[in-house]
Design an enzyme around this catalytic site. Sequence first.
Site, PDB file in Angstrom:
ATOM      1  CE1 TYR A   1       8.663   0.512  -4.000  1.00  0.00           C
ATOM      2  CE2 TYR A   1       7.164   2.292  -4.541  1.00  0.00           C
ATOM      3  CZ  TYR A   1       8.440   1.823  -4.364  1.00  0.00           C
ATOM      4  OH  TYR A   1       9.499   2.677  -4.552  1.00  0.00           O
TER       5      TYR A   1
ATOM      6  CG  HIS B   1      12.718  -0.925  -8.446  1.00  0.00           C
ATOM      7  ND1 HIS B   1      11.545  -1.350  -7.839  1.00  0.00           N
ATOM      8  CD2 HIS B   1      13.309  -0.091  -7.555  1.00  0.00           C
ATOM      9  CE1 HIS B   1      11.461  -0.807  -6.637  1.00  0.00           C
ATOM     10  NE2 HIS B   1      12.525  -0.053  -6.438  1.00  0.00           N
TER      11      HIS B   1
ATOM     12  N   PRO C   1      14.515  13.036   0.478  1.00  0.00           N
ATOM     13  CG  PRO C   1      12.722  14.479   0.050  1.00  0.00           C
ATOM     14  CD  PRO C   1      13.148  13.037  -0.069  1.00  0.00           C
TER      15      PRO C   1
ATOM     16  N   GLY D   1      13.995  11.200   7.583  1.00  0.00           N
ATOM     17  CA  GLY D   1      13.297  11.915   8.658  1.00  0.00           C
ATOM     18  C   GLY D   1      14.147  12.886   9.446  1.00  0.00           C
TER      19      GLY D   1
END
Length: 337
Positions: free
Chosen positions: A57, A131, A217, A221
Amino acid sequence: MKYRTFGNTDLRASEVGFGVWTVGTTMWGIADEAVGIRLLRKAFDLGITFYDTADVYGDGLGETILAKAFQGTRDRVVYSTKFGYDFYNHPGVQPGQRERPQDWRPEYVRKACEESLQRLGTDRIDLYQLHNPRIDTLRRDDLFAELERLREAGKIRYYGATLGPAIDLRQAEEGKCCVVERKMTTQIIFNLLEQQVGRPLILLAKQHGVGLMVRVPHSSGLLEGRYTRETTFGAGDHRSFRVNTDERKKAWLDAGLKKVERLAFLTQGTGRTLAHAAIRWILAEPCFACVLPNIYTEDQLAEFTGASEVPDLTPDEVRMVNDLYTRNFDLEPAGAV
């Protein structure tokens, strides 16, 4: 905030965690590091103790930002980071957001772990995750022997895996290998609208005492209750790949909005928002140790942490959701999300 234990481990953390990729990259419109640090500290004040990041990241930023945010409070938070993508030789966001090459050699894993420890400013990583490994990686005994050595040396407490990057049918085999063969914490995409990977793993996780984690989750959006058909995103926002301009992708949004309409019973007269309900539906299964919503504003942070304070879904509500999903929310199959 409520707290849960990860399967048969002594790893315990907040049931709502913070996925650091929203503040450790620029893919969610946050370019100011100070904004990210402020969100992380606010999350801690609201009871969040679990922070999930990755070495890739922001090419390390997703780890250094945690060190800056939690200097002096390390023992009160749980750090989860990931390894496997070789961003040292392949820096920067790749064209079209494609995956970078991975390196699973034991010597690379040890180097990656040491580098992460330095960036995090800590002497141990609470949960160290592969990952997005494929099945051949999950069956590499030399890799897991190295992880055991790192654990025995105290550099990591536990190891696990994150399946992805997107939902793929191959993850059924990968998830089973993680849970049944490796018996390690596994992170998946799972939500009210996207249950393909999670459904088969729930029973296995219960049987083998393995904790599961959930990212996305809110289905990118859709389950926050804020989208309309006119919703678009800036070119730097990763969600633009899903909904901007492309009519096929607009069809994804249309189908999702119709499904959301059929979930109104979860909010009407219940004291929950749709975002609350999406989190509480996941946490109705005890094997899910932590939910990682995408947090990039203080309003979202307040709402998502508030999910620990609203009523749980009733057994009837859970059954109604599952029945709707089985029937594809009464939409034509072509409209599946």
